[in-house]
Motif scaffolding. Structure first.
Motif, mmCIF file in Angstrom:
data_model
loop_
_atom_site.group_PDB
_atom_site.id
_atom_site.type_symbol
_atom_site.label_atom_id
_atom_site.label_comp_id
_atom_site.label_asym_id
_atom_site.label_seq_id
_atom_site.Cartn_x
_atom_site.Cartn_y
_atom_site.Cartn_z
ATOM 1 N N TRP A 254 -19.405 77.924 -67.955
ATOM 2 C CA TRP A 254 -18.523 78.965 -67.435
ATOM 3 C C TRP A 254 -18.503 78.955 -65.908
ATOM 4 C CZ3 TRP A 254 -17.384 84.113 -70.205
ATOM 5 C CH2 TRP A 254 -17.022 83.859 -71.534
ATOM 6 N N TYR A 255 -19.638 78.649 -65.292
ATOM 7 C CA TYR A 255 -19.656 78.586 -63.831
ATOM 8 C C TYR A 255 -18.764 77.450 -63.345
ATOM 9 C CZ TYR A 255 -21.179 79.007 -59.044
ATOM 10 O OH TYR A 255 -21.176 79.199 -57.686
ATOM 11 N N GLN A 256 -18.872 76.304 -63.985
ATOM 12 C CA GLN A 256 -18.016 75.178 -63.586
ATOM 13 C C GLN A 256 -16.538 75.518 -63.830
ATOM 14 O OE1 GLN A 256 -18.712 71.418 -65.552
ATOM 15 N NE2 GLN A 256 -17.595 70.312 -63.965
ATOM 16 N N ASP B 195 -15.094 78.467 -63.791
ATOM 17 C CA ASP B 195 -14.587 79.502 -62.886
ATOM 18 C C ASP B 195 -14.712 79.158 -61.403
ATOM 19 O OD1 ASP B 195 -14.124 80.860 -65.223
ATOM 20 O OD2 ASP B 195 -15.562 82.470 -64.842
ATOM 21 N N TYR B 196 -15.693 78.321 -61.039
ATOM 22 C CA TYR B 196 -15.965 78.056 -59.624
ATOM 23 C C TYR B 196 -15.840 76.579 -59.254
ATOM 24 C CZ TYR B 196 -17.490 82.869 -59.445
ATOM 25 O OH TYR B 196 -17.520 84.237 -59.522
ATOM 26 N N PHE C 21 -26.992 82.085 -59.853
ATOM 27 C CA PHE C 21 -25.896 81.504 -59.085
ATOM 28 C C PHE C 21 -25.784 82.213 -57.743
ATOM 29 C CE2 PHE C 21 -24.704 81.054 -63.616
ATOM 30 C CZ PHE C 21 -24.711 79.669 -63.684
ATOM 31 N N LEU D 205 -23.526 87.510 -61.412
ATOM 32 C CA LEU D 205 -22.549 86.732 -62.170
ATOM 33 C C LEU D 205 -22.982 86.512 -63.620
ATOM 34 C CD1 LEU D 205 -19.862 85.250 -62.128
ATOM 35 C CD2 LEU D 205 -21.101 83.184 -61.449
#
Length: 179
Positions: free
Chosen positions: A23-25, A27-28, A46, A51
């Protein structure tokens, strides 16, 4: 009478770490690895404070969790010898309840609803063994514990550690062969 095992969901049969990374990859646009998370807590995972909590409060987070490598096969194997219960302290995130139940029905359809326990405080659990990644659950458990490796417990060493499901099966196999 068969011995019983309480198995945690998040971080044990459901790969929350991988979900956070994915999800981090998404969204960011930044790729982190599980090694990047080691030793951190949910607040410091993060650069963006809070987050991880925002992710777990998002619809679809729990429903789309990847299954931990080897978990399905290991749980089936354990069910041959033990009474297995899936135990999740899900009340912290009450909106997760239907997603967690649906996730179990999809990924572990062989687990009876009678063997699924959603609770708040796991100290009420009275099985012979508990497999969990959180010290707050293991430290107050009255039976034998197996700490499933996670980013937030890398420094802990006061429970038997299992880094994966093969190690869990080996620990329990040795435990049974000494009796």
């Amino acid at each position: 009478m068969r011995k019983s095992i309480a198995i945690d969901m998040d971080g044990v049969i459901a790969d929350v770490e991988q979900q956070f990374l994915d999800w981090y990859q998404r969204d960011y646009g930044t790729l982190f690895t599980k090694d990047d998370l080691a030793g951190k807590n949910d607040d410091t995972l993060f650069p963006e404070a809070g987050l991880a909590r925002r992710f777990v409060l998002s619809p679809g987070f729990f429903l789309s969790l990847p299954v931990m490598d080897g978990a399905v096969e290991a749980v089936k194997k354990l069910m041959e010898t033990y009474e297995v219960y899936i135990v999740s302290a899900a009340m912290e995130f009450p909106l997760s309840l239907p997603e967690k139940l649906e996730w179990l029905n999809i990924n572990f359809p062989f687990i009876s609803w009678r063997n699924i326990v959603f609770c708040g405080d796991k100290s009420i659990i009275n099985t012979d063994y508990m497999i969990d990644d959180h010290l707050k659950n293991l430290d107050n458990f009255k039976g034998k514990t197996i700490m499933f490796h996670a980013y937030h417990n890398v420094s802990a060493n006061h429970h038997v550690r299992a880094n994966n499901w093969d190690e869990v099966l080996n620990i329990l196999s040795k435990e049974n062969s000494t009796k």
